[in-house]
Design a protein around this motif. Structure first.
Motif, mmCIF file in Angstrom:
data_model
loop_
_atom_site.group_PDB
_atom_site.id
_atom_site.type_symbol
_atom_site.label_atom_id
_atom_site.label_comp_id
_atom_site.label_asym_id
_atom_site.label_seq_id
_atom_site.Cartn_x
_atom_site.Cartn_y
_atom_site.Cartn_z
ATOM 1 N N UNK A 638 42.886 37.435 44.723
ATOM 2 C CA UNK A 638 43.796 38.757 44.225
ATOM 3 C C UNK A 638 43.003 39.700 43.417
ATOM 4 N N UNK A 639 41.683 39.384 42.933
ATOM 5 C CA UNK A 639 40.963 40.376 42.397
ATOM 6 C C UNK A 639 40.149 41.167 43.459
ATOM 7 N N UNK A 640 40.191 40.879 44.817
ATOM 8 C CA UNK A 640 39.946 41.627 45.863
ATOM 9 C C UNK A 640 40.895 42.403 46.613
ATOM 10 N N UNK A 641 42.080 42.561 46.107
ATOM 11 C CA UNK A 641 43.325 43.218 46.574
ATOM 12 C C UNK A 641 43.028 44.497 47.241
ATOM 13 N N UNK A 642 42.487 45.428 46.404
ATOM 14 C CA UNK A 642 42.090 46.708 46.709
ATOM 15 C C UNK A 642 40.730 47.003 46.249
ATOM 16 N N UNK A 643 40.064 47.967 46.670
ATOM 17 C CA UNK A 643 38.813 48.388 46.311
ATOM 18 C C UNK A 643 38.528 48.667 44.926
#
Length: 720
Positions: A638-643
């Motif tokens: 989830x903490x890699x969902x967006x840059x």
């Protein structure tokens, strides 16, 4: 008013005062004579709610000649905010406002509750108060506070009583002075002598040694039997270590043991600590961040013992030692608190210079406590040593002085426990600093968790029971060789014939656990019905006697070699640790992909690992570690969902997880509110106790404040 005051004094039966602010047009209030009785000491004031504020204003205290002289800037809470509950504090809102002698203000209800829990120091600057507020003289409190049945007159104009405390006994030769304004010495050899304290904190009535039992060593072969006619490549053996616990007792101070607030811990015997805190005071640390840092440092100072020593380094564009390595006696604490309270924020961020000064303190000290460590906190990026955006390939060796490199055989072996504060810090460099020095990296996403994070760290540092621990694994059967030793960040070595391997573990905290997997190739062997595989032995340094001690307990691993094969039952302990190592490897692999900007691949790596774990024997058996690892991997996805999300919190979250698993030591992570994950894995009882102590302090847990969950280590370990 004077008549009412006389009634109060008669009812109380002791010399105390209630300070009512003078009217705006009355410069000759009779209370001025009361103030004069205290030889110029600044009196606290109480400003009453709404209906009374039109006639009164808080007095401006004058620092006492014998008290702490506090700076005008950088030491107060954000304007109009109570430092205890962190809520608005303005006249006319129906709350009385108490202004202490050190000039800090609080809601009267908040501060009296704080005092009733035993605190006699300012929650902001940690100054010792000569007068403390309370709402009723009938309360029961430690430290000699009154216990009587006096009745306070019911009066809307008199809501608080201020109790005069006896002045602390201070050695005249060590008065608080302008120590922090003198020029910094060229050589830091002015550390305070340890005298005859033997670097051990203990009670006279207790045994000299704090270790209750020796280290526990358990071994678990992958399977209990291998047929004589079969071989087994990469046969895994789990080595489980558990450090002895230290005898601790509570200073209940007359409190009911059923009280929801645990009493303070008192160490009866433990190794003393030399601690250097390297603190970021750059411009971005201003306001609430600096106030919370001071409060967290105050907690650290108050929980160090009289044989522990503390030094404080502050850095921004440059670095300065603002407090020398000094014993945390009563006067030492007072001076340390004054130094911390003097901090102001400005300038850039020069982490390397801060660490250089911290290492210099250790390198040039004349005396040495058994345990040494650095706590580093920063909310920004080093703009002086690292010029470009950090990436996986960047060399961070230049940030860490050579003298404290973990793998430097001639170094000081000073671990740096790094804390990345907020979402703008350089997680990559902070993680690298901790890894190079042998420390841990914690990610403090929620600013108000900083005190709990520090509490967890010092809870471990104040419970070291073993140092320089080294474990040796020796092959017993003549045809066996070690093929691998999986020990995370711990240094390992194999002899040239692969018959023996070693793991250098270093310090262990009380009750701390370690798990290592070694693999061997089991050959075909029909000579016996039983095969001895390995023996495990160890050696460590006692931190108090400073003598090297061989572990009393050794463990030998044996398996059965039956003639006919049967259905083999695998060890769930081995499977559990394989899952943990697999998850840690997936985190590292996903992080590399994320740093390349390939977030989809990073998420895919974590997802595949999560699915693989769910199919393992331990997961299907409902193993709670597997559940926790799965939740951790999901959180990272989830903490890699967006840059943007990855830059703000994903990188730091992953790196703190990697640090925790690599050292098998507790770190703080994120906002630390999810107790179902492995954020608090590897916590020891001493860490849990210290975190609970932080959270149960009234000024440390305002309503709605996020806290570091005080969970135990992996639950499965408790059954061993």
């Amino acid at each position: 008013m004077s008549s009412k005051w006389r009634k109060v004094k008669l009812a109380l039966g002791f010399n105390s005062c209630a300070h009512i602010p003078s009217p705006l047009d009355d410069s000759s209030s009779p209370l001025n004579s009361t103030a004069a009785r205290f030889s110029g000491a600044a009196l606290p004031s109480v400003v009453f709610p709404a209906s009374d504020t039109s006639s009164y204003r808080p007095s401006t205290p004058t620092p006492s000649s014998s008290g702490l002289r506090l700076p005008k800037s950088g030491s107060k809470s954000p304007k109009g905010t109570c430092a205890i509950c962190l809520n608005s504090m303005k006249p006319g809102q129906g709350h009385a406002i108490f202004t202490a002698e050190c000039s800090h203000s609080f809601h009267f209800k908040c501060i009296t509750s704080n005092v009733n829990h035993g605190n006699r120091i300012c929650p902001v600057c940690r100054a010792n108060w000569k007068e403390v507020p309370f709402q009723s003289p009938a309360f029961n409190m430690c430290h000699g506070m009154p216990q009587n049945n006096a009745v306070i007159p019911q009066d809307d104009d008199l809501t608080g009583i201020i109790r005069r405390l006896p002045s602390p006994q201070v050695d005249a030769s060590r008065q608080v002075s302008s120590l922090y304004h003198v020029s910094e010495p060229a050589i830091f050899d002015d550390d305070e002598s340890l005298d005859q304290q033997a670097s051990v904190t203990h009670s006279k009535n207790e045994p000299d040694h704090h270790i209750i039992n020796t280290m526990e060593i358990r071994t678990y072969p992958e399977v209990s039997a291998v047929p004589k006619s079969a071989s087994h490549d990469a046969f895994a053996v789990l080595i489980h270590l558990k450090a002895p616990h230290s005898e601790r007792k509570h200073d209940i101070c007359g409190n009911n043991t059923d009280s929801p607030s645990p009493p303070p811990l008192v160490e009866n015997s433990r190794a003393s600590v030399d601690l250097v805190t390297v603190l970021d005071v750059s411009g971005s640390m201003g306001g609430t961040k600096l106030a919370l840092l001071k409060r967290a440092m105050g907690f650290v100072i108050q929980n160090l013992g009289p044989s522990d020593r503390l030094s404080v380094i502050a850095f921004s564009s440059t670095a300065r030692r603002i407090f020398p390595l000094r014993l945390m006696t009563d006067i030492g604490r007072q001076q340390a608190l004054q130094a911390v309270n003097s901090l102001t924020s400005n300038g850039g961020t020069n982490i390397a210079e801060g660490l250089r000064k911290g290492a210099k303190v250790f390198a040039e000290r004349r005396w040495k406590n058994p345990v040494s460590s650095i706590i580093l906190l920063s909310d920004g990026q080093d703009t002086y040593t690292i010029s470009s955006r950090p990436n996986v390939g960047t060399d961070y060796q230049s940030l860490v002085p050579n003298s404290i490199h973990h793998n430097n055989g001639t170094g000081l072996h000073i671990p740096v426990h790094a804390f990345g504060f907020g979402t703008d810090h350089d997680a990559t460099s902070m993680h690298s600093i901790s890894e190079i020095s042998g420390g841990t990296f914690s990610f403090i996403e929620a600013e108000d968790v900083i005190q709990d994070a520090f509490a967890q760290c010092i809870g471990g540092l104040l419970s070291v029971v073993m140092q320089e621990l080294q474990i040796e694994v020796v092959c017993v059967h003549p045809h066996l060789q070690l093929s691998s030793v999986k020990a995370g960040n711990y240094r390992t070595s194999l002899t040239t014939n692969s018959r023996m391997g070693s793991i250098n573990i270093g310090d262990l905290y009380a009750d701390e656990e370690r798990d290592f997997l070694v693999t061997i190739n089991v050959p075909v062997d029909s000579s016996s019905d039983e095969m001895s595989l390995l023996t495990v032995r160890g050696l460590y340094r006692d931190p108090m006697t400073k003598e090297m001690v061989a572990l009393e307990e050794t463990s030998e691993v044996k398996i059965q070699r039956p003639d006919v094969g049967s259905e083999l039952v695998g060890s769930i302990e081995v499977d559990r640790q394989r899952n943990r190592l697999q998850a840690a490897e997936a985190m590292a692999e996903a992080r590399v992909a994320a740093e390349r900007g390939d977030l989809s691949t990073a998420v895919s790596i974590l997802d595949r690992c999560q699915k693989a774990l769910s199919e393992t024997v331990s997961a299907q058996a409902g193993d709670r570690l597997c559940v926790a690892l799965s939740a951790e991997l999901k959180e990272m996805q989830e903490r890699m969902a967006t840059q943007q999300v990855y830059e703000q919190s994903g990188r730091a979250y992953v790196l703190s997880g990697m640090s925790s698993h690599a050292w098998q030591r507790a770190t703080a992570r994120g906002d630390s509110t999810d107790s179902t994950s492995v954020m608090q894995s590897y916590q020891t009882p001493s860490m849990v106790d210290m975190v609970m102590r932080s959270q149960t302090m009234v000024f440390g847990a305002p309503q709605g404040r996020r806290v570091l969950q005080p969970t135990k280590s992996f639950p499965e370990r408790q059954r061993r």
